[in-house]
Design a protein around this motif. Structure first.
Motif, mmCIF file in Angstrom:
data_model
loop_
_atom_site.group_PDB
_atom_site.id
_atom_site.type_symbol
_atom_site.label_atom_id
_atom_site.label_comp_id
_atom_site.label_asym_id
_atom_site.label_seq_id
_atom_site.Cartn_x
_atom_site.Cartn_y
_atom_site.Cartn_z
ATOM 1 N N UNK A 136 0.826 -1.214 0.000
ATOM 2 C CA UNK A 136 0.000 0.000 0.000
ATOM 3 C C UNK A 136 0.857 1.261 0.000
ATOM 4 N N UNK A 137 0.332 2.309 -0.569
ATOM 5 C CA UNK A 137 0.962 3.607 -0.429
ATOM 6 C C UNK A 137 0.768 4.112 0.993
ATOM 7 N N UNK A 138 1.780 4.746 1.537
ATOM 8 C CA UNK A 138 1.672 5.316 2.887
ATOM 9 C C UNK A 138 1.992 6.798 2.822
ATOM 10 N N UNK A 139 1.145 7.585 3.434
ATOM 11 C CA UNK A 139 1.363 9.022 3.579
ATOM 12 C C UNK A 139 1.217 9.366 5.054
ATOM 13 N N UNK A 140 1.972 10.323 5.529
ATOM 14 C CA UNK A 140 1.865 10.719 6.933
ATOM 15 C C UNK A 140 1.355 12.156 7.008
ATOM 16 N N UNK A 141 0.612 12.438 8.066
ATOM 17 C CA UNK A 141 0.012 13.760 8.258
ATOM 18 C C UNK A 141 0.396 14.271 9.642
ATOM 19 N N UNK A 142 1.200 15.344 9.670
ATOM 20 C CA UNK A 142 1.668 15.906 10.931
ATOM 21 C C UNK A 142 0.803 17.060 11.429
ATOM 22 N N UNK A 143 -0.125 17.536 10.600
ATOM 23 C CA UNK A 143 -0.981 18.671 10.997
ATOM 24 C C UNK A 143 -0.175 19.841 11.546
ATOM 25 N N UNK A 144 1.013 20.063 10.962
ATOM 26 C CA UNK A 144 1.840 21.198 11.382
ATOM 27 C C UNK A 144 2.463 21.034 12.749
ATOM 28 N N UNK A 145 2.540 19.814 13.250
ATOM 29 C CA UNK A 145 2.982 19.596 14.619
ATOM 30 C C UNK A 145 4.478 19.559 14.845
ATOM 31 N N UNK A 146 5.287 19.604 13.790
ATOM 32 C CA UNK A 146 6.740 19.569 13.945
ATOM 33 C C UNK A 146 7.360 20.927 13.662
ATOM 34 N N UNK A 147 8.496 21.184 14.274
ATOM 35 C CA UNK A 147 9.354 22.279 13.825
ATOM 36 C C UNK A 147 10.046 21.822 12.546
ATOM 37 N N UNK A 148 10.745 22.729 11.877
ATOM 38 C CA UNK A 148 11.461 22.358 10.660
ATOM 39 C C UNK A 148 12.484 21.261 10.961
ATOM 40 N N UNK A 149 13.236 21.450 12.026
ATOM 41 C CA UNK A 149 14.270 20.473 12.367
ATOM 42 C C UNK A 149 13.656 19.120 12.714
#
Length: 337
Positions: A136-149
């Motif tokens: 299957x294809x996998x995509x992840x969704x962080x909803x803006x929860x990470x800093x750039x680093x």
């Protein structure tokens, strides 16, 4: 100013119903999804901005609901829409149970960067999805929860599972651009998708002009309706995937109409989220079959509107919200175009 093109508030209130649908699993921190659905001459529309959204942010959601209920959807160019499963930020040992509700799917979107969790939780969750669905294809969704680093570090590790893309890995457009450039510099093959940076920006095309994303995630309601969403995708000139906002079948129907009308649809869409709910307003809910949703209507059942009717105080809250947001839409109808 042009005359207000929307029906009067009494007409909307007369056709409005507020429901509270139980969730199978906590999603976005909620166990019940509240929505206001309203009926018009063309069918039904859904007004369900999350409670934390202010009235200004809710204006295009109401414009979208009215357009769905008063105007026909554009002609489709496909008869079905591929959809992905959605795995909330659950523990790895719950992933199989969540996926079972979706049946066979071509792709899975996995929530990551959940507040209160650590990167190890994300890695375990994605690893379990890959173990269960090796093709299957996998995509992840962080909803803006990470800093750039944090985003660059996390996606470097997560890329080992073969990601189709990472959705909103940073909170804003400069952050998205920085993540995208750094991943490219390190030759990490994870495209960046913009979601909140499209639907929450006053200018949904800014992310494309800033070269901050490889593709767009578009939702009908925050963009003011199917027609406006089609315009945004065309003007941005980027590939697009259609997603839901944890909608009832009424909102999902509008998302399917958008996905079915797009000239190209390179990825499975996030429109299978009814599988996360215990109830719906239709007895013919828009649930995926064989990893796809048919382009069809989902008639609203009055008995289900009654069964899932929200508590009286919540109904009043939504009707007052409808009145406030309508007053803004009536004053500036172009906001919803």
């Amino acid at each position: 100013m042009e005359p207000n093109p929307y029906p009067g508030l009494p007409v909307l209130r007369d056709g409005a119903h507020v429901v509270s649908l139980p969730m199978r699993v906590k999603f976005r921190g909620i166990l019940h999804r509240e929505a206001l659905v309203l009926q018009g001459p063309a069918g039904w529309g859904e007004f369900s901005p999350f409670p934390e959204y202010d009235d200004d942010e809710a204006v295009p959601w109401l414009a979208s609901a009215v357009k769905s209920a008063w105007e026909p959807f554009p002609q489709p160019v496909r008869s079905s829409v591929p959809v992905n499963a959605t795995v909330p930020a659950v523990a790895a040992d719950q992933v199989e149970k969540v996926l079972a509700r979706f049946g066979a799917v071509p792709a899975v979107k996995v929530k990551v960067a959940e507040r209160g969790q650590i990167l190890a939780n994300d890695l375990e969750r994605v690893s379990e999805v890959r173990r269960l669905l090796p093709d299957a294809g996998i995509k992840v969704d962080a909803n803006g929860g990470w800093s750039v680093e944090e985003a660059v570090h996390a996606l470097t590790l997560l890329s080992e599972y073969g990601l189709e893309y990472a959705e909103q890995p940073a909170a804003d457009i400069p952050g998205l651009r920085a993540v995208r450039l750094e991943l490219a510099r390190r030759q990490i093959p994870v495209p960046v998708a913009a979601d909140e940076s499209v639907r929450k920006e006053s200018d949904p095309l800014l992310v494309a002009r800033e070269d901050a994303a490889d593709l767009l995630v578009v939702k009908v309601s925050p963009l003011g309706g199917v027609a406006r969403a089609l315009e945004v995708v065309a003007e941005a000139g980027l590939p697009a995937v259609v997603s839901s906002a944890l909608d009832t079948s009424v909102g999902i129907r509008a998302g399917v109409a958008l996905a079915a009308a797009l000239p190209e649809l390179p990825f499975a869409c996030g429109l299978g989220t009814l599988s996360l709910m215990e109830g719906d307003v239709s007895d013919q809910p828009l649930l995926p079959d064989g990893g796809a949703l048919a382009v069809r209507d989902a008639p609203v059942n009055p008995d289900l509107l009654e069964r899932y009717a929200a508590a009286p105080d919540r109904q009043q809250w939504w009707l007052e919200r409808l009145e406030r947001v309508y007053s803004k839409l009536a004053l500036a109808p172009e906001t919803g175009r």
